[in-house]
Every structure is written in C-alpha cells, then in structure tokens.
Design an enzyme around this catalytic site. Structure first.
Site, PDB file in Angstrom:
ATOM      1  N   GLU A 105       0.793  -1.228   0.000  1.00  0.00           N
ATOM      2  CA  GLU A 105       0.000   0.000   0.000  1.00  0.00           C
ATOM      3  C   GLU A 105       0.830   1.285   0.000  1.00  0.00           C
ATOM      4  O   GLU A 105       0.426   2.275  -0.582  1.00  0.00           O
ATOM      5  CB  GLU A 105      -0.953   0.014   1.214  1.00  0.00           C
ATOM      6  CG  GLU A 105      -2.037  -1.046   1.184  1.00  0.00           C
ATOM      7  CD  GLU A 105      -3.082  -0.807   0.103  1.00  0.00           C
ATOM      8  OE1 GLU A 105      -3.104   0.307  -0.462  1.00  0.00           O
ATOM      9  OE2 GLU A 105      -3.845  -1.732  -0.197  1.00  0.00           O
TER      10      GLU A 105
ATOM     11  N   SER B 218     -46.684 -13.851 -15.962  1.00  0.00           N
ATOM     12  CA  SER B 218     -47.622 -12.939 -16.620  1.00  0.00           C
ATOM     13  C   SER B 218     -47.640 -11.535 -16.040  1.00  0.00           C
ATOM     14  O   SER B 218     -48.317 -10.648 -16.582  1.00  0.00           O
ATOM     15  CB  SER B 218     -49.038 -13.527 -16.557  1.00  0.00           C
ATOM     16  OG  SER B 218     -49.109 -14.677 -17.374  1.00  0.00           O
TER      17      SER B 218
END
Length: 691
Positions: free
Chosen positions: A108, A389
């Site tokens: 980092e 549906s």
C-alpha cells in the site's frame, strides 16, 4: 586574405554575437517567465490549500479508531441499527504481527516510514504509472491519507474534488504530527473493509480462517493485506484466481521491500489460495446491534446502497432511510409466522418490496424467510427468476396503449398460435381458446396468446423501449417469449407498477433519503420522476388491472382487499412441458408472483423455491395464491390510515359502455380495431403456460 574578406568576417562575427545575445535574452526571459508562472502557481496553490485546509473537519481519536459507529434510522427518525466497532475485534499494535504490518506497507505505501503523511515522490510515481499502466506502480495516496478517507470522507466520485484532496492532505499531516507510525498502522488495520460486511483484519482473520492474526501463515497474511484494494474481487471464496493474483502481488512486494526473502515469497506463492479457509457457509457475526431479524433484508440493501454511492458504511455516518418499521415488521411476520398465508414448509422462499409510487421510496423489503443467516440472500433484488404474466402490462399491453393507442376493448385473438420460425406452440393455463375477445378480458384472465399477439403488433423494439422507461434494461436482446416472463426483481417490478399508480411517472427505487458524514455534511437523496408513459395510458391500464382483482373471472381475486381501490396482476411460471415428466405432477408450478398497488403503495412479491428442480420443490395451484395473500394482508394493514382514492380520468380519455362494463379509449380512437396478426394453427410442441 584580402581587406574586404577580413571586413566581412568581422561583420559576420558581430552578427552572430548579436544573434546569440538575442537568443540568450529570449531563453532567459522564457525561463524567468516559466519560473514566475510556477511561483505564482505555487503561491496560488498554497493559498487554495490553506483556504480549504482551514475549513477541514476535526479528526478525533474516535473517528480514527474503530469505536465510531454508523447509525441508521427509519422514516420516523428512530434508530434501527448501528454498524460499528462494537461488532469487531479491535487489535492493538503490539498484537499485530510484524509480517502483517510489513505486508500492508509493502503493497500500500512502501515509503510509509519516510514521509510525513503526504508523499510527493509517491504522487510523481503514480503519475508516471498512469502513463505506463504495465509498470505496476502504486497509487498516489499514502496509508495516512487512506486512513483519513476511511475515517472522515466518503469515497464517492463527487467528493474527489480539490477541496477534499486538500483537506485530506492537511488532515494526514496533522495525524502524522500527533500519532506514531505504529499507531497509524493500528488504526488502518482495524478500520479497513474486508468484504462480507466484515471490518478490520483481526475480524477478517477469524471470519475467513477461524484464527487470530498471529496464527496465520505468510500466504494467508498476504491474502488479508491485499483485500482492501478490492474486497469483492479479492475474496478467496468468490474469486479465488483474482485473490491469488493479488496475494502474489503482496508477496512479491514484500520481497522487493526486503521484509521477506525471494525464496520465502516464491514458496508462499505456491500455496493453494483456499488453504485454511473455513466453510463459506458459516454464520456471519451479526454486524448490527439490532436483534430483530425483520430488518435484515432492508439493512442489507441499505449497506449496498451506501457502498454504491461511495460511502464507507463504517465511517461514522448518520443514515436516514425510508423504512416504515411497522410495515416492515408486518411483512416479515406474514412471511414467517402468519398461518393465514399458508406456506407449506420452511423451504419455500419469498422476495417482496413495498414502494411509495409517488417518490420511489422503498418502505419495506423482505428477502428471505425461515433463515438464521444474517444478511443472507436478498431475493427482493434478485433477477434470476421469470416474472410470468406480470410482464404482460409492462411489455405487451402498456406499449399497445402508449404507442398503438389501443382502447381497452381492443379486439385480440385467443386462437392456436405457434412462435414464428419454430415448432413451439403456445398454450394457456386451461388449454382452451376463446377466439376473438377484448384486450381487457384477455388481461384480466391472464391469457397468454392474446398477449403475445399484441406484443407482435407492438414490436420488440417498442416493448423494450417501454421497459427501459420503467428502469429495466437487459444485457441480452428480448424476444416474444419475454412478453409472458421477464427476468426482473420484485423491487424493479414494484417500481414499474408504481408508474401505473402514479399517473405514468416512474421513480427509481431508493432506500436512503439522507446521509450525514462524520464532518457533519448532509447529503440529501431523492429520485427524480420520469414521465414513462402518458397519464391516459396509466389510467387505462389501471382500469383493466382493477378487474384482475374485482371481477369474478379475474386471476387475482385472492388478493382483493374489501373496499380498497386497487389494481394488480398475477404471474406464474410452469415447468417446461415434458422435461420433468415422471416426478412432477402436471399441475406443478415453479414461480408465483403478484404485483399490486393503490395510489399510496406498490407491492411486488415473488414466491418459490431456490432449488426448484429438486424433488418436491414445486407449488400447487392453491399455493400459488400465497403471494396474493401476502399482498392482501400487507396492503390491508398499511392502508388503514391512508386515503382511499381512485385514479382521475384524464381529459383526453373517454368512456363507453360495452357488455355491461365501462371501457375506455383515447379521444379519436373509439372505433374497435382488430389485431393484425393472423391466427396460426401449425401442429407443434407447446411452451410454458403462464397465468
């Protein structure tokens, strides 16, 4: 050499001297100008930096440590959860192994021990890295700056401003003056997000490996050190290859930093990425102080929404949500404890979302039932099951009203039909044909063939365009079969049906209405309405969908709340015909949906089984009404103190009596039109029957 030649030589020498002197002056002036511009830039930049730094928020020990928590409120300003340090294992610096510290620093911020919070050399290196993406150099922010971001600011793109960067740098310098490097590392290691709603590397060590940090192998330590860069994609359970690549980057960085030898690095890189991982199905530590399970699904989605907006859920935020706690508790009890609903077993699942159609605010959500896994699968936002549906108003009849100006009494044909270019014959739930009927009747009875014929007339492009206006976009192109089944979530469906309820105005659903960051800056959140369809289309659709629940032959009568003005649509999906004969009865249903709404609420519900092809994991016709019953009892409960308003007929819509019922048409389109698709009667196989 002649006298003239000597004279000419002297002249040329003098001219060259003049030219050189002139060029030298120009270069000198240019350099001085550049230096002046740089000086002005530095002065201006310093002034801007000082101005922004002066308004930087205070950074305290509590905000740096993991003892601060994010508070989440419902829509009545009652706190419902705290996401914070009380749910993580804080580890002091002397308990953090040196190999973890070295791993974090190596990957980092390799110059961590040399800079004072901001590293110009690192910033220059990051700039060069952007010019050469293959170089693998690190980003420009130091570990201390990352700690500031995690503790005070959000990671939202909107916050990546000169002001924020200036304040971030200033606070990083202040932290370095006040705390030792070891203390800063301690803060960082305890604060970072590690995936799966886990914060801090000690908690992550227990979560992923079932042991403390000092018992991890070098390879396992490197896995944890590499995760904060991308907790999702560096997760060894979900993306083992990406996690392995990141782990090996950490190990190589450690070797290059001389904190381990090259031989140690190579040996650890050969270790299986899944070595030592405990079962991914273990129960996660509860990350909230709320014990009531009925808020889990909602909180889970709040956390996801925070992250999507660039906020760190652990950064001491105050989060105001749209949650109606009473409606949420009722929905949870209906799914888990109410015998009126009639779930046949504890395996059958549910996903449901309740939305305010006037704003898009999500008021309640249930993503599972009968489970002890905190923040588990949220079926309210999953899109891997067909909506049956309930797709018909969204892709077939809604576009027909909007683009083709169909009246509600439009003639449609319920006659034998084969999908074009195939041998697949479409059937209805009752295996019968009704011939020429009205669109209104076809929708109320949820007949498939008229819906697909209507979609043919509308066109896939128009159907897709209408869906997009309702917030639904699909990776793959849609086809005719999607007219009776869309792969969407209950949340998407509730918002889409909400547009019918809201005079055609669609609001994207959202759970959070305000976030206050730890620096006391408020960010209000809302959903801007979009006119997805004309008010006349919405009104005519409402008039038809009322019949689904009100008319005796409607498919959704089990959802009807007596006396309430409402509309809705059922949806079921059957198993592919012939595929599972032998162990599935002919009436077996795979999925059951219901989407219904009033002027105040829109609620969509899915029910079914996660593993629908396992023995016994199907629904009977009676069990398909469970979704309707959940809707009925929830809507009845939340509508008690609400106005019971009907939708107002727009001026451009007229009515006509037909067969004893009221039908509607847009002015200028009163004559009964016929559907242009000729009936098909080819002999063929049959497709799924939806209702």
């Amino acid at each position: 050499m002649s006298q003239n030649d000597s004279k000419n030589t002297r002249v040329r020498r003098n001219q060259n001297k003049y030219k050189k002197s002139k060029v030298g002056k120009i270069i000198k002036r240019t350099i001085l100008g550049i230096l002046a511009l740089i000086s002005l830039g530095v002065i201006a930049g310093s002034g801007v930096f000082a101005y922004y730094a002066s308004s930087a928020p205070k950074i305290t020990y509590n905000s740096l440590s993991s003892d601060n928590s994010t508070k989440i409120y419902d829509n009545s300003n009652h706190i419902i959860s705290r996401l914070g340090a009380q749910n993580r294992d804080y580890v002091k610096s002397d308990q953090i192994p040196n190999k973890l510290k070295n791993a974090v620093v190596s990957i980092e911020d390799r110059r961590f021990y040399k800079h004072h919070g901001v590293d110009p050399i690192r910033i220059l290196g990051a700039t060069l890295s952007n010019l050469n993406a293959s170089s693998g150099l690190q980003g420009g922010s130091t570990l201390t700056q990352q700690l500031v971001k995690l503790s005070v600011f959000s990671t939202a793109a909107s916050d990546r401003t000169i002001k924020r960067k200036s304040q971030e740098a200033w606070l990083a310098l202040q932290i370095e003056r006040k705390y030792s490097k070891q203390k800063i590392l301690e803060f960082y290691i305890n604060k970072v997000y590690m995936g799966n709603n886990v914060y801090g590397m000690q908690t992550a060590s227990e979560y992923y490996y079932g042991k403390t940090l000092n018992k991890l192998t070098l390879a396992q330590t490197a896995v944890l050190a590499g995760m904060p860069q991308s907790p999702k994609f560096n997760n060894p359970y979900i993306y083992p290859k990406l996690a392995k690549d990141r782990r090996n980057q950490v190990l190589q960085a450690m070797a290059e930093s001389n904190t381990i030898t090259e031989a140690q690095s190579q040996k650890a890189q050969k270790e299986n990425i899944k070595n030592g991982l405990i079962s991914s199905n273990h129960t996660q530590n509860d990350l909230t102080d709320v014990k009531e399970k009925y808020v889990d699904s909602y909180l889970n989605q709040v956390i996801q929404e925070l992250k999507a907006r660039g906020y760190n859920p652990q950064a001491g935020l105050t989060v105001h949500t749209n949650l109606d706690l009473s409606a949420q508790k009722k929905l949870y009890n209906l799914a888990n404890n109410d015998p009126q609903v009639g779930f046949p077993n504890d395996t059958m699942q549910v996903g449901a979302t309740l939305i305010n159609p006037k704003t898009g605010a999500v008021n309640a959500m249930i993503g599972s039932r009968k489970t002890d896994i905190t923040f588990g699968l949220n079926r309210a936002v999953q899109t891997d099951r067909s909506s049956g549906s309930t797709a018909k108003p969204l892709m077939d009849y809604g576009p027909a009203l909007e683009y083709l100006n169909y009246p509600t009494y439009q003639t449609v044909h319920d006659t034998p039909y084969t999908y074009p270019g195939t041998n697949t014959q479409l059937k209805d739930f009752d295996y019968r044909y009704q011939g020429a009927i009205t669109m209104h009747k076809a929708l109320v009875e949820s007949r498939n063939i008229p819906a697909i014929r209507t979609l043919q007339n509308v066109g896939i492009d128009n159907g897709t365009r209408f869906l997009a206006s309702l917030g639904m976009k699909f990776k793959d192109p849609l086809n005719l079969q999607n007219g009776i089944g869309l792969y969407i979530s209950p949340q998407q469906e509730a918002a889409a049906y909400g547009a019918f309820a809201n005079n055609g105005v669609y609001h994207k659903p959202y759970l959070i209405n305000k976030v206050v960051t730890s620096d006391n800056v408020s960010h209000n959140i809302s959903s801007n309405g979009v006119q997805a369809m004309s008010p006349s289309t919405a009104f005519m659709m409402n008039s038809m969908l009322k019949g689904v629940m009100n008319l005796p032959y409607g498919s959704g009568t089990a959802a009807k709340v007596p006396g309430l003005i409402e509309a809705g649509k059922t949806g079921t999906t059957q198993y592919p015909e012939g595929t599972y004969q032998g162990y599935l009865p002919s009436y077996a249903v795979m999925d059951s949906w219901f989407a219904g709404y009033t002027t105040n609420y829109s609620l969509a519900i899915w029910t079914g089984y996660d593993h629908q092809f396992q023995t016994g994991n199907y629904m009977t016709a009676q069990q398909t009404e469970i979704a309707q019953k959940i809707y009925k009892y929830e809507m009845e409960y939340i509508s008690r103190n609400k106005t019971n308003e009907d939708w107002v007929q727009p001026n451009d819509v007229s009515s006509v009596k037909s067969n004893g019922s009221t039908e509607y048409y847009k002015n200028g389109y009163q004559s009964i039109q016929t559907d242009s698709t000729s009936p098909s009667s080819s002999r063929s196989t049959t497709s799924t029957n939806n209702k």
